[in-house]
Write an enzyme that holds these catalytic residues in place. Sequence first.
Site, PDB file in Angstrom:
ATOM      1  N   ASP A 158      48.207  41.178  37.844  1.00 12.74           N
ATOM      2  CA  ASP A 158      47.621  42.207  36.974  1.00 12.74           C
ATOM      3  C   ASP A 158      48.212  43.534  37.419  1.00 12.74           C
ATOM      4  O   ASP A 158      48.062  43.920  38.581  1.00 12.74           O
ATOM      5  CB  ASP A 158      46.096  42.254  37.142  1.00 12.74           C
ATOM      6  N   ASP A 181      39.850  36.493  27.059  1.00 10.14           N
ATOM      7  CA  ASP A 181      38.985  37.100  28.085  1.00 10.14           C
ATOM      8  C   ASP A 181      37.519  36.877  27.712  1.00 10.14           C
ATOM      9  O   ASP A 181      36.840  37.807  27.265  1.00 10.14           O
ATOM     10  CB  ASP A 181      39.261  38.611  28.184  1.00 10.14           C
TER      11      ASP A 181
HETATM   12  O1  1PR Z   1      44.564  43.054  25.468  1.00  6.37           O
HETATM   13  O2  1PR Z   1      46.804  42.324  24.750  1.00  6.37           O
HETATM   14  O3  1PR Z   1      46.517  44.522  25.852  1.00  6.37           O
HETATM   15  O4  1PR Z   1      46.278  42.418  27.113  1.00  6.37           O
HETATM   16  C1  1PR Z   1      45.698  42.879  28.278  1.00  6.37           C
HETATM   17  C2  1PR Z   1      45.751  41.769  29.283  1.00  6.37           C
HETATM   18  O5  1PR Z   1      45.276  42.280  30.512  1.00  6.37           O
HETATM   19  C3  1PR Z   1      44.901  40.579  28.902  1.00  6.37           C
HETATM   20  O6  1PR Z   1      45.641  39.413  29.131  1.00  6.37           O
HETATM   21  C4  1PR Z   1      43.719  40.643  29.868  1.00  6.37           C
HETATM   22  O7  1PR Z   1      43.373  39.349  30.323  1.00  6.37           O
HETATM   23  C5  1PR Z   1      44.264  41.446  31.023  1.00  6.37           C
HETATM   24  N1  1PR Z   1      43.254  42.310  31.638  1.00  6.37           N
HETATM   25  C6  1PR Z   1      42.744  43.412  31.083  1.00  6.37           C
HETATM   26  N2  1PR Z   1      41.882  43.980  31.958  1.00  6.37           N
HETATM   27  C7  1PR Z   1      41.864  43.232  33.053  1.00  6.37           C
HETATM   28  C8  1PR Z   1      41.094  43.484  34.265  1.00  6.37           C
HETATM   29  O8  1PR Z   1      41.089  42.680  35.203  1.00  6.37           O
HETATM   30  N3  1PR Z   1      40.377  44.591  34.296  1.00  6.37           N
HETATM   31  N4  1PR Z   1      42.995  41.221  33.733  1.00  6.37           N
HETATM   32  C9  1PR Z   1      42.743  42.172  32.859  1.00  6.37           C
HETATM   33  C10 1PR Z   1      42.742  39.975  33.511  1.00  6.37           C
HETATM   34  C11 1PR Z   1      42.546  38.040  34.468  1.00  6.37           C
HETATM   35  C12 1PR Z   1      43.381  37.012  35.013  1.00  6.37           C
HETATM   36  C13 1PR Z   1      43.298  36.947  36.504  1.00  6.37           C
HETATM   37  C14 1PR Z   1      42.576  35.649  36.675  1.00  6.37           C
HETATM   38  C15 1PR Z   1      42.714  35.052  38.011  1.00  6.37           C
HETATM   39  N5  1PR Z   1      43.109  39.298  34.596  1.00  6.37           N
HETATM   40  O9  1PR Z   1      44.622  36.892  34.482  1.00  6.37           O
HETATM   41  O10 1PR Z   1      44.560  37.036  36.986  1.00  6.37           O
HETATM   42  O11 1PR Z   1      41.208  35.842  36.350  1.00  6.37           O
HETATM   43  O12 1PR Z   1      42.118  35.828  38.977  1.00  6.37           O
HETATM   44  P1  1PR Z   1      41.514  35.178  40.301  1.00  6.37           P
HETATM   45  O13 1PR Z   1      42.393  34.028  40.654  1.00  6.37           O
HETATM   46  O14 1PR Z   1      41.617  36.261  41.322  1.00  6.37           O
HETATM   47  O15 1PR Z   1      40.111  34.782  39.984  1.00  6.37           O
HETATM   48  P2  1PR Z   1      46.015  43.125  25.719  1.00  6.37           P
END
Ligand code: 1PR
Length: 527
Positions: A224, A379
């Site tokens: 991320d 999400d």
């Molecule tokens: O909405 O098309 O602009 O895409 C934004 C992207 O950013 C989406 O794929 C969304 O999942 C991601 N995103 C947005 N905000 C966050 C955040 O964390 N605040 N991250 C975010 C999402 C989730 C996972 C993470 C897993 C594994 N990250 O990909 O890597 O949950 O984590 P873990 O193993 O530590 O539990 P758009």
Amino acid sequence: MITLLDYGAGNVRSVINAIESLGETVRIAASGEEIRAAERLVFPGVGAFGSMMQILNQKGYVEPLREYLAGGRPFFGICLGMQALFEASEEAFATKGLGVLPGTVKRFDIDLAVPHIGWNGINVQKPSVIFNGLAGTEKFYFVHSYYIAPADDTVTLTTTDYEIEFASSVQKDNIIGTQFHPEKSGRAGQQLLANFLDADRNKVMPPEILTETKLAKRIIACLDVRSNDQGDLVVTKGDQYDVREEGAVRNLGKPVELARRYYEEGADEITFLNITGFRDFPLEDMPMIAVLKQTSQKVFVPLTIGGGIRDYTDANGRTYTSLEVAAEYFRSGADKVSIGSDAVLIVEDYLKTGQKTGKSAIEEISRVYGNQAVVISVDPRRVHVNTPEEVDHHVIETAFPGPNGEMFCWYQCTIKGGREGRNLDAVALARACEELGAGEILLNCIDKDGTNSGFDIELINAVKQAVTIPVIASSGAGSAQHFMEVFNQTEAESALAAGIFHRREVPIDQVKRYLDAKVEIRKADRT
Ligand code: 1PR
């Protein structure tokens, strides 16, 4: 000097990077004459058969290619670049292929997920230069919905099993073609390409010949990425999507360095999510593009990028389509793009009207780059209810009751990184995205993200049962056992983690050692 045929679709950057990393120079053919004059020609086909042949015809490349192929000089076709050698494809009935090899290209008609995505083995049929230095047990990266059916069996170099046995590479004299992507197949793929580049090697059989090949479950590292308050692009990690600790954005490292480390530790794929993409426009100031370009120079496994893939109008009133954003990512080294927030809005419209417009990001990008290039990042957040009738959504009976003893739940889609919940459930979203042309679902879970408590098995089963495309289980991995659990208790094709890899709690090679012999995996290959 290698001449590379680029007809303008998809990620040829990876092939160029892979060849250059082997010390060769690459020249892109800019005319039919340059194809005729090539000493060694590499053709990395990407996208759809019909549009590829149409472009080759428009550019006047078809006759020069036929002449080159008839001349006996070395040729390496990758994926569609190999399929082009055949007479026709079920992907585009009205379009003729080059017809250099007899046979056609067929669509998988099987119960397993299509596209066939991931690392599978090869069953070698005859000796070739490209097997020098290989053990025969290596896995290579595949991503395709169509396979070749040669009419002449003697051209088949390897076969691969995916419910059916299909020809996964061919060789006739100096013409070689692989369905898999050597440029995305880690060290084994680099070895295979080096063998092609070195004309002096002998034809050999690898020491071990497999009788059956198996698709590996993939382990994916996710980064991320966002700017921190000092303006540096960092890899961060949230707890249930909250990436701040004591007010500051967590900084777990630099994106390019971490991606490189995960490649060396054996990651089967790497995903970058530009998590503030919903409010920043990726083509305005382009740090993610730079990250991709640098990563793809050294990392030879598939790269996915997500965040901000949508139509956008800048301050000067110039409109960019999601297709243009995606195109820039593909040119910079991405193999797949992942769409998050925009997919939810697209599906809301689609379900309202029941009509496909053909204009959504999912439809446009999959039409040009193929379904396999479009991942939907979901999400969802768990919402408990007392009875299934309470809401008009896909409700499941849960083994984890809600705070007031609710025995049912549904998974609410969110947009803008979990900031806004929508009246749409994750199962309906996944199903509709498949109908619109998505090739894979990246299934996060806000409740589980960053908790180290294991994947949400109930969510994964609900979504996986609703679609035929591959599903990446994500969020919650805290140990190697959690990967085993998700592969044993669900049909997910791959599992993704972030926190445990970033914090070195459980490195990827440790996960793979734990799974070895219990789950089909690609063994980590140290570069
Ligand atoms: O909405 O098309 O602009 O895409 C934004 C992207 O950013 C989406 O794929 C969304 O999942 C991601 N995103 C947005 N905000 C966050 C955040 O964390 N605040 N991250 C975010 C999402 C989730 C996972 C993470 C897993 C594994 N990250 O990909 O890597 O949950 O984590 P873990 O193993 O530590 O539990 P758009």
